[in-house]
Design an enzyme around this catalytic site. Structure first.
Site, PDB file in Angstrom:
ATOM      1  CB  THR A  45       5.483 116.318 -53.494  1.00 14.60           C
ATOM      2  OG1 THR A  45       5.970 115.042 -53.870  1.00 14.60           O
ATOM      3  CG2 THR A  45       5.615 117.275 -54.657  1.00 14.60           C
ATOM      4  CG  HIS A  48      10.448 118.196 -51.511  1.00 10.33           C
ATOM      5  ND1 HIS A  48      11.641 118.146 -50.824  1.00 10.33           N
ATOM      6  CD2 HIS A  48      10.094 116.904 -51.730  1.00 10.33           C
ATOM      7  CE1 HIS A  48      11.993 116.884 -50.651  1.00 10.33           C
ATOM      8  NE2 HIS A  48      11.060 116.108 -51.185  1.00 10.33           N
ATOM      9  CD  GLU A  69      -0.962 112.448 -51.264  1.00 14.50           C
ATOM     10  OE1 GLU A  69      -1.540 112.352 -50.161  1.00 14.50           O
ATOM     11  OE2 GLU A  69       0.230 112.146 -51.432  1.00 14.50           O
ATOM     12  NE  ARG A 206       6.957 107.943 -40.676  1.00 18.48           N
ATOM     13  CZ  ARG A 206       7.240 108.750 -41.674  1.00 18.48           C
ATOM     14  NH1 ARG A 206       8.361 108.602 -42.347  1.00 18.48           N
ATOM     15  NH2 ARG A 206       6.401 109.691 -42.031  1.00 18.48           N
TER      16      ARG A 206
HETATM   17  P1  NAD Z   1       9.064 109.188 -46.107  1.00 17.33           P
HETATM   18  O1  NAD Z   1      10.216 110.099 -46.233  1.00 17.33           O
HETATM   19  O2  NAD Z   1       7.971 109.512 -45.176  1.00 17.33           O
HETATM   20  O3  NAD Z   1       9.576 107.707 -45.768  1.00 17.33           O
HETATM   21  C1  NAD Z   1      10.893 107.285 -45.871  1.00 17.33           C
HETATM   22  C2  NAD Z   1      11.219 106.443 -44.634  1.00 17.33           C
HETATM   23  O4  NAD Z   1      12.504 105.865 -44.782  1.00 17.33           O
HETATM   24  C3  NAD Z   1      11.235 107.255 -43.328  1.00 17.33           C
HETATM   25  O5  NAD Z   1      10.303 106.712 -42.397  1.00 17.33           O
HETATM   26  C4  NAD Z   1      12.675 107.101 -42.839  1.00 17.33           C
HETATM   27  O6  NAD Z   1      12.773 107.049 -41.423  1.00 17.33           O
HETATM   28  C5  NAD Z   1      13.060 105.777 -43.480  1.00 17.33           C
HETATM   29  N1  NAD Z   1      14.495 105.511 -43.526  1.00 17.33           N
HETATM   30  C6  NAD Z   1      15.533 106.396 -43.409  1.00 17.33           C
HETATM   31  N2  NAD Z   1      16.712 105.728 -43.462  1.00 17.33           N
HETATM   32  C7  NAD Z   1      16.410 104.407 -43.610  1.00 17.33           C
HETATM   33  C8  NAD Z   1      17.197 103.233 -43.712  1.00 17.33           C
HETATM   34  N3  NAD Z   1      18.542 103.280 -43.721  1.00 17.33           N
HETATM   35  N4  NAD Z   1      16.560 102.041 -43.834  1.00 17.33           N
HETATM   36  C9  NAD Z   1      15.209 101.979 -43.863  1.00 17.33           C
HETATM   37  N5  NAD Z   1      14.417 103.076 -43.763  1.00 17.33           N
HETATM   38  C10 NAD Z   1      15.015 104.270 -43.635  1.00 17.33           C
HETATM   39  O7  NAD Z   1       8.507 109.033 -47.567  1.00 17.33           O
HETATM   40  P2  NAD Z   1       7.139 108.497 -48.231  1.00 17.33           P
HETATM   41  O8  NAD Z   1       6.207 109.646 -48.400  1.00 17.33           O
HETATM   42  O9  NAD Z   1       6.632 107.258 -47.581  1.00 17.33           O
HETATM   43  O10 NAD Z   1       7.764 108.160 -49.646  1.00 17.33           O
HETATM   44  C11 NAD Z   1       8.762 107.161 -49.754  1.00 17.33           C
HETATM   45  C12 NAD Z   1       9.774 107.487 -50.836  1.00 17.33           C
HETATM   46  O11 NAD Z   1       9.135 107.388 -52.116  1.00 17.33           O
HETATM   47  C13 NAD Z   1      10.363 108.898 -50.797  1.00 17.33           C
HETATM   48  O12 NAD Z   1      11.718 108.823 -51.192  1.00 17.33           O
HETATM   49  C14 NAD Z   1       9.558 109.644 -51.848  1.00 17.33           C
HETATM   50  O13 NAD Z   1      10.282 110.734 -52.388  1.00 17.33           O
HETATM   51  C15 NAD Z   1       9.362 108.564 -52.868  1.00 17.33           C
HETATM   52  N6  NAD Z   1       8.210 108.700 -53.772  1.00 17.33           N
HETATM   53  C16 NAD Z   1       8.389 108.240 -55.029  1.00 17.33           C
HETATM   54  C17 NAD Z   1       7.343 108.252 -55.931  1.00 17.33           C
HETATM   55  C18 NAD Z   1       7.554 107.709 -57.298  1.00 17.33           C
HETATM   56  O14 NAD Z   1       6.658 107.857 -58.138  1.00 17.33           O
HETATM   57  N7  NAD Z   1       8.690 107.061 -57.559  1.00 17.33           N
HETATM   58  C19 NAD Z   1       6.088 108.746 -55.537  1.00 17.33           C
HETATM   59  C20 NAD Z   1       5.923 109.199 -54.224  1.00 17.33           C
HETATM   60  C21 NAD Z   1       6.991 109.157 -53.345  1.00 17.33           C
END
Ligand code: NAD
Ligand code: ZN
Length: 347
Positions: A45, A48, A69, A206
């Site tokens: 975030t 962004h 955080e 990762r």
């Molecule tokens: P991040 O972007 O660091 O992790 C996403 C991971 O997905 C990356 O390591 C990426 O390489 C991997 N990825 C890409 N394509 C893929 C595929 N086809 N298969 C499997 N993995 C793949 O994000 P993060 O900080 O760990 O957060 C995870 C997600 O949760 C993000 O989308 C974020 O926006 C979301 N999020 C949601 C909430 C909520 O309240 N719903 C809160 C925080 C974060």
């Protein structure tokens, strides 16, 4: 007591970047506390907001202090605050809810429509001090360091996703996406007694972290179907934790969950995507759970108990530590894609 002026990382105007500024020490209201920030987590975030993408432009109103955080020490408490005192070691729920709406009053404050988020809708924690409503403060267990306290927010996302409505003991789990939250989730599933944890990501660094946190199989998306088939006699996994937000991974989540299984959705797709409800969800009898933030405060209680027991240790997930001044480097580390959790050592 605090100084008159303190450092804060500010989103100064509607454009890319942050500025480290001297700002007046935040003032607290009667129901708030002032916290000297020790450690903070940096998250997607913040990237962004740094980049000033379409989401940030639609949501944020500069100038404001970024960051949501954190952990630190209470230095001042408002007149009406009874259960937080100077010197307390704390973190806080960064979603400030109204406490009065239908959702708040039915135990669903995590989806309160009046939520305001620190570092997004009001001043945040990338600063020497932050003012927080006392109701949002969470005391750190003696066994929990400021560093681990500073990442309770994203760890809480992982606890919420892994544990809400699921029964993990003995279950097979697929975690799609091994960003920091996915890697936390792997460790939580392990601690909660999942019998087989398959983690998928496109990034080998990762995947290695996922293995460190206890994944039995850490595989590429191309290898995931085979790994699930082998681990479940072709049945599919009991639970998928979708933690990437990538459409291909979301389709894979529904493809690899077993009939009657559960898909917990945390990852946020960047834009609208097509879903074949009939084959992906309905005829498979799948239960889908959308995750928002952390349950207040069920998730916080569970997180504290897992940490206190020592059955879950998130330390290996933290790969980068920066002083506040090196914010450009911290953002670059996240954008690089290889980092686990990135933190600021503030004071
Ligand atoms: P991040 O972007 O660091 O992790 C996403 C991971 O997905 C990356 O390591 C990426 O390489 C991997 N990825 C890409 N394509 C893929 C595929 N086809 N298969 C499997 N993995 C793949 O994000 P993060 O900080 O760990 O957060 C995870 C997600 O949760 C993000 O989308 C974020 O926006 C979301 N999020 C949601 C909430 C909520 O309240 N719903 C809160 C925080 C974060
Ligand atoms: Zn509410």
């Amino acid at each position: 007591m605090s100084e008159a002026h303190v450092r804060a990382l500010v989103k100064a105007s509607a454009g890319p970047g942050f500025e480290l500024r001297d700002v007046p020490t935040p003032k607290i209201r009667d129901d708030e506390v002032l916290i000297q920030v020790r450690r903070t987590g940096v998250c997607g975030t913040d990237v962004h907001i740094y980049e000033w993408d379409a989401w940030a432009q639609g949501r944020c109103r500069p100038p404001f202090t970024v960051g949501h955080e954190f952990a630190g020490e209470v230095t001042e408490v408002g007149r009406l605050v009874t259960d937080v005192k100077e010197g307390d070691r704390v973190t806080a729920e960064g979603h400030i809810v109204c406490g009065r709406c239908h959702l708040c009053r039915t135990g669903n404050a995590h989806v309160c429509p009046n939520t305001r988020i620190i570092g997004v809708d009001r001043d945040g924690c990338f600063a020497d001090y932050i003012a927080m409503p006392a109701t949002n403060v969470w005391h750190l267990d003696d066994s929990v360091s400021y560093e681990i306290g500073g990442i309770h927010d994203p760890m809480g996302n992982a606890f919420h996703t892994a544990l809400a409505g699921t029964e993990l003991p003995g279950k097979t789990v697929l975690v799609t996406g091994c960003g920091p939250i996915g890697i936390f989730a792997v460790g939580i599933c392990k601690a909660a007694g999942a019998s087989r944890i398959i983690a998928s990501d496109v990034n080998p660094t990762r995947l290695a972290l996922a293995r460190t946190m206890g994944a039995h199989d850490a595989v590429t998306p191309q290898e995931a179907a085979r790994a699930v088939k082998d681990a479940t006699n072709g049945l599919g996994v009991d639970v998928v934790l979708e933690m990437s937000g990538v459409p291909a991974a979301i389709h894979q989540a529904f493809g690899l969950v077993r009939v009657g299984g559960r898909v917990q959705m945390l990852g946020i797709p960047a834009k609208a995507m097509e879903v074949d409800f009939a084959t992906e969800i309905i005829f498979k009898g799948v239960t889908v759970y959308g995750v928002v933030g952390r349950k207040m405060y069920d998730t916080w209680i569970q997180m504290t108990q897992f940490l206190r027991s020592g059955q879950f240790d998130p330390t290996p997930v933290i790969t980068h530590r920066f002083p506040l001044e090196q914010f450009d480097e911290a953002i670059a580390a996240i954008k690089g894609g290889d980092a686990g959790k990135v933190v600021f050592e503030v004071s």
